[in-house]
Each structure stands twice: as structure tokens, then as C-alpha cells.
Design an enzyme around this catalytic site. Structure first.
Site, mmCIF file in Angstrom:
data_model
loop_
_atom_site.group_PDB
_atom_site.id
_atom_site.type_symbol
_atom_site.label_atom_id
_atom_site.label_comp_id
_atom_site.label_asym_id
_atom_site.label_seq_id
_atom_site.Cartn_x
_atom_site.Cartn_y
_atom_site.Cartn_z
ATOM 1 N N GLU A 221 0.893 -1.026 0.096
ATOM 2 C CA GLU A 221 -0.048 -0.052 0.029
ATOM 3 C C GLU A 221 0.838 1.309 -0.013
ATOM 4 O O GLU A 221 2.010 1.128 0.744
ATOM 5 C CB GLU A 221 -0.835 0.051 1.015
ATOM 6 C CG GLU A 221 -0.290 0.209 2.536
ATOM 7 C CD GLU A 221 -1.359 -0.100 3.707
ATOM 8 O OE1 GLU A 221 -2.015 1.247 3.706
ATOM 9 O OE2 GLU A 221 -1.317 -0.628 4.436
ATOM 10 N N HIS B 215 5.851 -0.562 13.084
ATOM 11 C CA HIS B 215 4.987 0.155 12.138
ATOM 12 C C HIS B 215 5.482 1.577 11.716
ATOM 13 O O HIS B 215 6.458 1.948 12.335
ATOM 14 C CB HIS B 215 3.488 0.352 12.874
ATOM 15 C CG HIS B 215 2.200 0.095 11.895
ATOM 16 N ND1 HIS B 215 1.745 1.052 11.346
ATOM 17 C CD2 HIS B 215 1.508 -0.897 11.519
ATOM 18 C CE1 HIS B 215 0.935 0.686 10.497
ATOM 19 N NE2 HIS B 215 0.550 -0.567 10.512
#
Length: 85
Positions: free
Chosen positions: A47, A84
Site C-alpha cells: 500500500e 509500524h
């Protein structure tokens, strides 16, 4: 096939996985191979990122960690391979 470059932080992340969890290191290696062939589709649910990391892409290593990279025509630069964004 695109060449692969590691940001120093990404290389440290990869070395961490080699020492701490070989299975995750193998997963990262597999993701990198996929990114070399096609940086915008394939395994790991690629993404595009937004905001500060606009222009970069991420793929899931696992539920907690992401592989963050930027792909050009001839090379791929790994930015992070742990945590993350």
C-alpha cells in the site's frame, strides 16, 4: 530486476531479524524478492504511504511489523523493516 539498497536503519532492522527470528528474516527476504519483480502488487498487501512518507510503500511482514520501501525504475530502497511506520 531492480537492485536493492538498504537505508542504514533498515539494514540494522534486517540484522536484528536474522539474530532474533529467522522465520521473519526469511519472510522479509521473500518480500524483497517480490518487490524487485513488482513493487506495487503481490504478497504482503502493498500500500502507498501518505504524509511524511509520501512516495514510499509498505508491505506487511506480520501483524505488527511493516517493510517500508521506495521503488524506482532500476532500484529499490528499503527504509524500515521493523515496527509500524
Amino acid at each position: 530486476m531492480r537492485s536493492v539498497n538498504f537505508d542504514p536503519d533498515a539494514w540494522e532492522d534486517f540484522l536484528f531479524w536474522l539474530a532474533a527470528d529467522r522465520k521473519t528474516a526469511r519472510r522479509i527476504t521473500r518480500l524483497i524478492g517480490e518487490i524487485q519483480r513488482d513493487p506495487f502488487s503481490g504478497i504482503g498487501k502493498p500500500e502507498p504511504l501518505q504524509g511524511e512518507l509520501s512516495g514510499y510503500w509498505s508491505r506487511r511482514i506480520d501483524d505488527e511489523h511493516r517493510l517500508v520501501y521506495r521503488a524506482g525504475d532500476d532500484e529499490v530502497t528499503m527504509l524500515k523493516a521493523r515496527y509500524h511506520y
